[in-house]
Design a protein around this motif. Structure first.
Motif, PDB file in Angstrom:
ATOM      1  N   PRO A   2      10.326  30.975  63.309  1.00 11.61           N
ATOM      2  CA  PRO A   2      11.050  31.903  62.438  1.00 11.61           C
ATOM      3  C   PRO A   2      10.261  32.213  61.160  1.00 11.61           C
ATOM      4  O   PRO A   2       9.585  31.344  60.618  1.00 11.61           O
ATOM      5  N   ARG A   3      10.351  33.452  60.747  1.00 12.48           N
ATOM      6  CA  ARG A   3       9.739  33.839  59.471  1.00 12.48           C
ATOM      7  C   ARG A   3      10.649  33.456  58.317  1.00 12.48           C
ATOM      8  O   ARG A   3      10.190  33.145  57.235  1.00 12.48           O
ATOM      9  N   VAL A   4      11.943  33.494  58.612  1.00 15.26           N
ATOM     10  CA  VAL A   4      12.963  33.141  57.630  1.00 15.26           C
ATOM     11  C   VAL A   4      14.011  32.302  58.343  1.00 15.26           C
ATOM     12  O   VAL A   4      14.386  32.608  59.469  1.00 15.26           O
ATOM     13  N   VAL A   5      14.466  31.253  57.703  1.00 22.03           N
ATOM     14  CA  VAL A   5      15.571  30.455  58.212  1.00 22.03           C
ATOM     15  C   VAL A   5      16.673  30.528  57.168  1.00 22.03           C
ATOM     16  O   VAL A   5      16.474  30.134  56.018  1.00 22.03           O
ATOM     17  N   GLU A   6      17.779  31.085  57.578  1.00 17.62           N
ATOM     18  CA  GLU A   6      18.919  31.197  56.662  1.00 17.62           C
ATOM     19  C   GLU A   6      19.449  29.803  56.350  1.00 17.62           C
ATOM     20  O   GLU A   6      19.463  28.920  57.203  1.00 17.62           O
ATOM     21  N   SER A  16      13.330  21.974  51.562  1.00 21.79           N
ATOM     22  CA  SER A  16      13.727  21.280  52.785  1.00 21.79           C
ATOM     23  C   SER A  16      13.660  22.186  54.007  1.00 21.79           C
ATOM     24  O   SER A  16      13.499  21.714  55.129  1.00 21.79           O
ATOM     25  N   VAL A  17      13.783  23.482  53.799  1.00 18.94           N
ATOM     26  CA  VAL A  17      13.777  24.443  54.888  1.00 18.94           C
ATOM     27  C   VAL A  17      12.364  24.978  55.136  1.00 18.94           C
ATOM     28  O   VAL A  17      12.045  25.395  56.247  1.00 18.94           O
ATOM     29  N   ALA A  18      11.494  24.910  54.137  1.00 20.40           N
ATOM     30  CA  ALA A  18      10.149  25.478  54.233  1.00 20.40           C
ATOM     31  C   ALA A  18       9.361  25.008  55.460  1.00 20.40           C
ATOM     32  O   ALA A  18       8.696  25.831  56.106  1.00 20.40           O
ATOM     33  N   PRO A  19       9.400  23.729  55.841  1.00 21.40           N
ATOM     34  CA  PRO A  19       8.612  23.331  57.016  1.00 21.40           C
ATOM     35  C   PRO A  19       8.964  24.099  58.289  1.00 21.40           C
ATOM     36  O   PRO A  19       8.105  24.300  59.144  1.00 21.40           O
ATOM     37  N   PHE A  20      10.196  24.547  58.413  1.00 19.25           N
ATOM     38  CA  PHE A  20      10.600  25.250  59.632  1.00 19.25           C
ATOM     39  C   PHE A  20       9.931  26.616  59.764  1.00 19.25           C
ATOM     40  O   PHE A  20       9.832  27.154  60.867  1.00 19.25           O
ATOM     41  N   GLU A  48       6.825  27.147  58.050  1.00 16.83           N
ATOM     42  CA  GLU A  48       5.406  26.951  57.733  1.00 16.83           C
ATOM     43  C   GLU A  48       4.673  26.025  58.700  1.00 16.83           C
ATOM     44  O   GLU A  48       3.462  26.162  58.887  1.00 16.83           O
ATOM     45  N   VAL A  49       5.357  25.067  59.280  1.00 20.14           N
ATOM     46  CA  VAL A  49       4.731  24.058  60.125  1.00 20.14           C
ATOM     47  C   VAL A  49       4.939  24.452  61.594  1.00 20.14           C
ATOM     48  O   VAL A  49       6.059  24.785  61.989  1.00 20.14           O
ATOM     49  N   PRO A  50       3.868  24.421  62.405  1.00 22.68           N
ATOM     50  CA  PRO A  50       4.047  24.707  63.831  1.00 22.68           C
ATOM     51  C   PRO A  50       5.092  23.764  64.450  1.00 22.68           C
ATOM     52  O   PRO A  50       5.198  22.598  64.060  1.00 22.68           O
ATOM     53  N   LEU A  51       5.837  24.275  65.396  1.00 27.08           N
ATOM     54  CA  LEU A  51       6.944  23.538  65.991  1.00 27.08           C
ATOM     55  C   LEU A  51       6.535  22.134  66.437  1.00 27.08           C
ATOM     56  O   LEU A  51       7.220  21.162  66.134  1.00 27.08           O
ATOM     57  N   ARG A  52       5.428  22.023  67.135  1.00 19.86           N
ATOM     58  CA  ARG A  52       5.020  20.723  67.671  1.00 19.86           C
ATOM     59  C   ARG A  52       4.540  19.758  66.602  1.00 19.86           C
ATOM     60  O   ARG A  52       4.324  18.574  66.891  1.00 19.86           O
ATOM     61  N   ARG A  53       4.388  20.214  65.387  1.00 18.80           N
ATOM     62  CA  ARG A  53       3.978  19.332  64.297  1.00 18.80           C
ATOM     63  C   ARG A  53       5.147  18.969  63.385  1.00 18.80           C
ATOM     64  O   ARG A  53       4.964  18.198  62.444  1.00 18.80           O
ATOM     65  N   LEU A  54       6.330  19.501  63.671  1.00 18.36           N
ATOM     66  CA  LEU A  54       7.504  19.091  62.895  1.00 18.36           C
ATOM     67  C   LEU A  54       7.776  17.617  63.176  1.00 18.36           C
ATOM     68  O   LEU A  54       7.754  17.177  64.322  1.00 18.36           O
ATOM     69  N   THR A  55       8.029  16.863  62.140  1.00 14.20           N
ATOM     70  CA  THR A  55       8.272  15.429  62.284  1.00 14.20           C
ATOM     71  C   THR A  55       9.762  15.155  62.475  1.00 14.20           C
ATOM     72  O   THR A  55      10.603  16.051  62.294  1.00 14.20           O
ATOM     73  N   SER A  56      10.062  13.919  62.802  1.00 15.64           N
ATOM     74  CA  SER A  56      11.472  13.543  62.921  1.00 15.64           C
ATOM     75  C   SER A  56      12.178  13.684  61.569  1.00 15.64           C
ATOM     76  O   SER A  56      13.373  13.971  61.525  1.00 15.64           O
ATOM     77  N   GLU A  57      11.441  13.523  60.477  1.00 17.69           N
ATOM     78  CA  GLU A  57      12.041  13.713  59.151  1.00 17.69           C
ATOM     79  C   GLU A  57      12.403  15.180  58.930  1.00 17.69           C
ATOM     80  O   GLU A  57      13.473  15.487  58.399  1.00 17.69           O
ATOM     81  N   HIS A  58      11.516  16.103  59.322  1.00 10.54           N
ATOM     82  CA  HIS A  58      11.830  17.527  59.204  1.00 10.54           C
ATOM     83  C   HIS A  58      13.073  17.856  60.023  1.00 10.54           C
ATOM     84  O   HIS A  58      14.004  18.487  59.540  1.00 10.54           O
ATOM     85  N   VAL A  59      13.049  17.434  61.284  1.00  9.51           N
ATOM     86  CA  VAL A  59      14.153  17.733  62.190  1.00  9.51           C
ATOM     87  C   VAL A  59      15.432  17.044  61.715  1.00  9.51           C
ATOM     88  O   VAL A  59      16.521  17.602  61.807  1.00  9.51           O
TER      89      VAL A  59
END
Length: 170
Positions: A14-18, A28-32, A34-45
């Protein structure tokens, strides 16, 4: 199995996450975005889980789902009620390829399958696709094999196996 999930649930980052700016800060929303999906950590999720209902929409859940399932399989996220609800909703609303990928995931991930059975079985719509699939032979066989061959100090595999047997006889 994980690759298939990424394939069938492929959604662009997503370019923007509401999000609710009263409940969640933008950092807290920025990683979603900016960070590629497979690099999102359990903390992000985990931030999504903590703020469920205040971050994203159905498209965002679809985007995040393969990573959530990968983190559960890797033991980095617990297969708790919230995540399992998202997975079962994706199964119920999915097309045949999506349902098949989710089923293959559970058959290859006995701890997640045990969590699904013990955490969600009673809440599933009796005529729904997940409940129907669980009545088939594969889930029962996977749980039986896991109970007999894998470490099961808390008895989760055995408990899920017994619960699934009772479900099948209804």
């Amino acid at each position: 199995m994980i690759e298939r999930l990424y394939e069938v649930f492929a959604t662009p980052r997503p370019r923007v996450v509401e999000f609710c700016d009263h409940c969640v800060d933008a950092a807290s929303v920025a990683p979603f975005t900016e960070v590629p999906l497979r690099r999102l950590t359990s903390e992000h999720v985990g931030e999504f889980w903590l703020r469920s209902g205040t971050i994203g929409d159905e498209t965002f859940v679809r985007y995040l789902l393969p990573r959530v399932m990968e983190l559960i399989a890797a033991g980095e996220l617990d297969a708790d009620f919230f995540w399992l609800r998202l997975v079962t909703e994706a199964h119920e609303n999915g097309d045949p390829d999506e349902r098949a990928a989710i089923e293959a995931y559970f058959l290859a991930t006995p701890p997640a399958l045990a969590g699904l059975v013990t955490g969600r079985l009673r809440d599933l719509p009796p005529g729904g696709s997940v409940a129907a699939w669980l009545r088939g032979p594969e889930p029962l066989a996977v749980l039986e094999e896991a109970a007999l061959t894998e470490p099961d100090p808390d008895g989760a595999f055995s408990e899920a196996h017994l619960e699934l047997e009772a479900h099948r006889s209804k």
